[in-house]
Design a protein around this motif. Sequence first.
Motif, PDB file in Angstrom:
ATOM      1  N   PRO A 238     113.729  13.411 -38.365  1.00 57.31           N
ATOM      2  CA  PRO A 238     114.472  13.270 -39.627  1.00 57.31           C
ATOM      3  C   PRO A 238     114.152  11.971 -40.362  1.00 57.31           C
ATOM      4  O   PRO A 238     114.093  11.939 -41.596  1.00 57.31           O
ATOM      5  CB  PRO A 238     115.929  13.306 -39.159  1.00 57.31           C
ATOM      6  N   ALA A 239     113.922  10.904 -39.603  1.00 57.73           N
ATOM      7  CA  ALA A 239     113.634   9.617 -40.243  1.00 57.73           C
ATOM      8  C   ALA A 239     112.329   9.636 -41.018  1.00 57.73           C
ATOM      9  O   ALA A 239     112.127   8.802 -41.911  1.00 57.73           O
ATOM     10  CB  ALA A 239     113.606   8.505 -39.188  1.00 57.73           C
ATOM     11  N   PHE A 240     111.444  10.582 -40.705  1.00 56.25           N
ATOM     12  CA  PHE A 240     110.179  10.644 -41.442  1.00 56.25           C
ATOM     13  C   PHE A 240     110.439  10.818 -42.932  1.00 56.25           C
ATOM     14  O   PHE A 240     109.826  10.149 -43.766  1.00 56.25           O
ATOM     15  CB  PHE A 240     109.310  11.784 -40.925  1.00 56.25           C
ATOM     16  N   PHE A 241     111.341  11.723 -43.278  1.00 55.97           N
ATOM     17  CA  PHE A 241     111.621  11.992 -44.684  1.00 55.97           C
ATOM     18  C   PHE A 241     112.314  10.806 -45.345  1.00 55.97           C
ATOM     19  O   PHE A 241     112.083  10.518 -46.523  1.00 55.97           O
ATOM     20  CB  PHE A 241     112.438  13.273 -44.807  1.00 55.97           C
ATOM     21  N   GLU A 242     113.165  10.118 -44.604  1.00 57.65           N
ATOM     22  CA  GLU A 242     113.840   8.944 -45.154  1.00 57.65           C
ATOM     23  C   GLU A 242     112.836   7.830 -45.444  1.00 57.65           C
ATOM     24  O   GLU A 242     112.870   7.211 -46.520  1.00 57.65           O
ATOM     25  CB  GLU A 242     114.899   8.450 -44.169  1.00 57.65           C
ATOM     26  N   ILE A 243     111.959   7.580 -44.496  1.00 53.30           N
ATOM     27  CA  ILE A 243     110.981   6.504 -44.672  1.00 53.30           C
ATOM     28  C   ILE A 243     109.917   6.909 -45.694  1.00 53.30           C
ATOM     29  O   ILE A 243     109.465   6.081 -46.499  1.00 53.30           O
ATOM     30  CB  ILE A 243     110.348   6.141 -43.319  1.00 53.30           C
ATOM     31  N   ALA A 244     109.519   8.177 -45.663  1.00 54.61           N
ATOM     32  CA  ALA A 244     108.497   8.650 -46.604  1.00 54.61           C
ATOM     33  C   ALA A 244     108.929   8.449 -48.047  1.00 54.61           C
ATOM     34  O   ALA A 244     108.085   8.216 -48.922  1.00 54.61           O
ATOM     35  CB  ALA A 244     108.202  10.125 -46.350  1.00 54.61           C
ATOM     36  N   ARG A 245     110.221   8.548 -48.308  1.00 53.08           N
ATOM     37  CA  ARG A 245     110.695   8.340 -49.681  1.00 53.08           C
ATOM     38  C   ARG A 245     110.355   6.936 -50.170  1.00 53.08           C
ATOM     39  O   ARG A 245     110.098   6.729 -51.364  1.00 53.08           O
ATOM     40  CB  ARG A 245     112.202   8.579 -49.747  1.00 53.08           C
ATOM     41  N   GLU A 246     110.317   5.986 -49.249  1.00 47.86           N
ATOM     42  CA  GLU A 246     110.004   4.601 -49.617  1.00 47.86           C
ATOM     43  C   GLU A 246     108.514   4.324 -49.563  1.00 47.86           C
ATOM     44  O   GLU A 246     108.016   3.475 -50.317  1.00 47.86           O
ATOM     45  CB  GLU A 246     110.737   3.644 -48.671  1.00 47.86           C
ATOM     46  N   THR A 247     107.790   5.002 -48.670  1.00 47.02           N
ATOM     47  CA  THR A 247     106.395   4.625 -48.425  1.00 47.02           C
ATOM     48  C   THR A 247     105.361   5.619 -48.947  1.00 47.02           C
ATOM     49  O   THR A 247     104.212   5.239 -49.192  1.00 47.02           O
ATOM     50  CB  THR A 247     106.164   4.453 -46.911  1.00 47.02           C
ATOM     51  N   LEU A 248     105.752   6.902 -49.116  1.00 45.91           N
ATOM     52  CA  LEU A 248     104.777   7.937 -49.442  1.00 45.91           C
ATOM     53  C   LEU A 248     105.091   8.683 -50.728  1.00 45.91           C
ATOM     54  O   LEU A 248     104.415   9.665 -51.047  1.00 45.91           O
ATOM     55  CB  LEU A 248     104.685   8.949 -48.291  1.00 45.91           C
ATOM     56  N   ALA A 249     106.102   8.242 -51.462  1.00 43.20           N
ATOM     57  CA  ALA A 249     106.514   8.980 -52.657  1.00 43.20           C
ATOM     58  C   ALA A 249     105.375   9.106 -53.671  1.00 43.20           C
ATOM     59  O   ALA A 249     105.285  10.095 -54.398  1.00 43.20           O
ATOM     60  CB  ALA A 249     107.719   8.303 -53.311  1.00 43.20           C
ATOM     61  N   HIS A 250     104.485   8.104 -53.706  1.00 40.89           N
ATOM     62  CA  HIS A 250     103.376   8.143 -54.664  1.00 40.89           C
ATOM     63  C   HIS A 250     102.298   9.132 -54.257  1.00 40.89           C
ATOM     64  O   HIS A 250     101.435   9.475 -55.084  1.00 40.89           O
ATOM     65  CB  HIS A 250     102.776   6.747 -54.812  1.00 40.89           C
ATOM     66  N   ARG A 251     102.323   9.597 -53.023  1.00 38.88           N
ATOM     67  CA  ARG A 251     101.335  10.573 -52.556  1.00 38.88           C
ATOM     68  C   ARG A 251     101.911  11.979 -52.426  1.00 38.88           C
ATOM     69  O   ARG A 251     101.170  12.954 -52.386  1.00 38.88           O
ATOM     70  CB  ARG A 251     100.782  10.150 -51.190  1.00 38.88           C
ATOM     71  N   LEU A 252     103.212  12.093 -52.342  1.00 36.73           N
ATOM     72  CA  LEU A 252     103.844  13.390 -52.109  1.00 36.73           C
ATOM     73  C   LEU A 252     104.058  14.132 -53.422  1.00 36.73           C
ATOM     74  O   LEU A 252     104.447  13.544 -54.429  1.00 36.73           O
ATOM     75  CB  LEU A 252     105.174  13.187 -51.386  1.00 36.73           C
ATOM     76  N   VAL A 253     103.794  15.432 -53.383  1.00 38.87           N
ATOM     77  CA  VAL A 253     104.114  16.306 -54.511  1.00 38.87           C
ATOM     78  C   VAL A 253     104.791  17.543 -53.943  1.00 38.87           C
ATOM     79  O   VAL A 253     104.416  18.045 -52.886  1.00 38.87           O
ATOM     80  CB  VAL A 253     102.857  16.671 -55.329  1.00 38.87           C
ATOM     81  N   SER A 254     105.826  18.006 -54.631  1.00 39.78           N
ATOM     82  CA  SER A 254     106.595  19.147 -54.153  1.00 39.78           C
ATOM     83  C   SER A 254     106.686  20.203 -55.232  1.00 39.78           C
ATOM     84  O   SER A 254     106.812  19.889 -56.421  1.00 39.78           O
ATOM     85  CB  SER A 254     108.003  18.690 -53.751  1.00 39.78           C
ATOM     86  N   THR A 255     106.588  21.459 -54.828  1.00 41.02           N
ATOM     87  CA  THR A 255     106.928  22.572 -55.710  1.00 41.02           C
ATOM     88  C   THR A 255     108.279  23.091 -55.249  1.00 41.02           C
ATOM     89  O   THR A 255     108.466  23.387 -54.064  1.00 41.02           O
ATOM     90  CB  THR A 255     105.869  23.681 -55.644  1.00 41.02           C
ATOM     91  N   LEU A 256     109.219  23.186 -56.160  1.00 43.57           N
ATOM     92  CA  LEU A 256     110.599  23.511 -55.818  1.00 43.57           C
ATOM     93  C   LEU A 256     111.088  24.707 -56.631  1.00 43.57           C
ATOM     94  O   LEU A 256     110.662  24.920 -57.771  1.00 43.57           O
ATOM     95  CB  LEU A 256     111.509  22.317 -56.082  1.00 43.57           C
ATOM     96  N   ALA A 257     112.000  25.463 -56.032  1.00 47.86           N
ATOM     97  CA  ALA A 257     112.698  26.536 -56.728  1.00 47.86           C
ATOM     98  C   ALA A 257     114.189  26.263 -56.642  1.00 47.86           C
ATOM     99  O   ALA A 257     114.705  25.927 -55.564  1.00 47.86           O
ATOM    100  CB  ALA A 257     112.374  27.884 -56.095  1.00 47.86           C
ATOM    101  N   TYR A 258     114.882  26.374 -57.779  1.00 50.19           N
ATOM    102  CA  TYR A 258     116.312  26.070 -57.863  1.00 50.19           C
ATOM    103  C   TYR A 258     117.091  27.312 -58.282  1.00 50.19           C
ATOM    104  O   TYR A 258     116.650  28.068 -59.159  1.00 50.19           O
ATOM    105  CB  TYR A 258     116.576  24.977 -58.902  1.00 50.19           C
ATOM    106  N   ARG A 259     118.254  27.496 -57.661  1.00 51.89           N
ATOM    107  CA  ARG A 259     119.253  28.447 -58.129  1.00 51.89           C
ATOM    108  C   ARG A 259     120.317  27.612 -58.803  1.00 51.89           C
ATOM    109  O   ARG A 259     121.107  26.946 -58.146  1.00 51.89           O
ATOM    110  CB  ARG A 259     119.835  29.236 -56.971  1.00 51.89           C
ATOM    111  N   GLY A 260     120.291  27.564 -60.119  1.00 56.53           N
ATOM    112  CA  GLY A 260     121.134  26.615 -60.837  1.00 56.53           C
ATOM    113  C   GLY A 260     120.624  25.207 -60.568  1.00 56.53           C
ATOM    114  O   GLY A 260     119.455  24.900 -60.795  1.00 56.53           O
TER     115      GLY A 260
END
Length: 379
Positions: A238-260
């Motif tokens: 779980p900590a990977f996602f927490e730390i990645a937000r600080e260290t890898l945000a410039h490399r990460l890209v996400s495709t998302l689908a929202y209901r509302g």
Amino acid sequence: MAAPAWDSLAGEDDPFLEHAFLATLEASESVGARAGCEPRFVLARHGGRLVGAVPLYLKTNSYGEFIFDWGWADAAERAGLRYYPKLVAAIPFTPATGRRLPVLLSEGAPPVGEIVAALLAGVREVAREERASSMHFLFCTEEEKATLARHDYLPRLSLQFHWHNRAPRPFESFDDYLSTFRSRNRKQVRKERQGAAAHGLRFRVATGAELDDRDWTALHHFYITNVRRHHGTAYLRPAFFEIARETLAHRLVSTLAYRGAEPVAGTVNFEKGRHLYGRYWGCLADYEMLHFELCYYQLIERAIARGCTLFEAGAQGEHKLKRGLAPAFTHSAHFIGHPGLRGAIASFVEREALAVEEGLREYAEHTPFRDADGDDGRA
């Protein structure tokens, strides 16, 4: 190791070899003693300057490697031989091709051959100290595989499906890309995209820096949900996602689908330079065709818009073929210490390579693309 020195070896298109990605794996304890995957990096210096490295790990299992050797381990056990620990030169849990013997190409650096020889000598020394049975370079480049073969490593051939941009004139749009498909395949893709859109979801493509708290929490939830659905192993803590937000945000890209306002499906991908890499996907409910939309079509659109030359969508999956991801060889090289086991594995990888080559030829005959002479494939 200081990040700038390490990243000078990483190249222009590989986000996984960067200091930030490898450090995030360590800081989150996704790798380490608990995971049976402990860093044992080998470094080469010249005059105090880092000129080469091997991203090396001591493994007590074969999880998360995607070039599988479970059968080799079983054969060793049946013969009364010890297979673990072993050494693996790779990016943990990441089936993406990249350099495993990165060297610094600059004025004043030693010749590449000298650096590589020193690195491989260092790997052998680590193997001796750790009493490792074998050494494995996974998802290395084809050139590196040839180099390793000259150092008594057994070359191995594997297969994935990759998207390549058109050259010399890159695609201008997704419709331009689809224009290279046969008519029936083009209709199929459009039908699949219409099916995904019919669910009334809102689609979004965003970088890590553009995601908010809810999105980041959802990405971890999607990851865990998909692992459980397929009875897999959650390699990323779980900590990977927490730390990645600080260290890898410039490399990460996400495709998302929202209901509302609620994210109900999404992907985790990484990009650098002109390469894009699909990694993880998850969905909280069954939405027909949504997987294809988020994992392939939205990302191909992004690759086209950014002028990317390559999109690697991950391991396996012949279903990718009809979406325009073509069969491509991937490479590895293996040094097996025990002569008897080495002989058996050498025979196996030779036969396996013939089967992989035949598989690529067969897949190549079933791509969705029109023939070179313009045949649209209409009945």
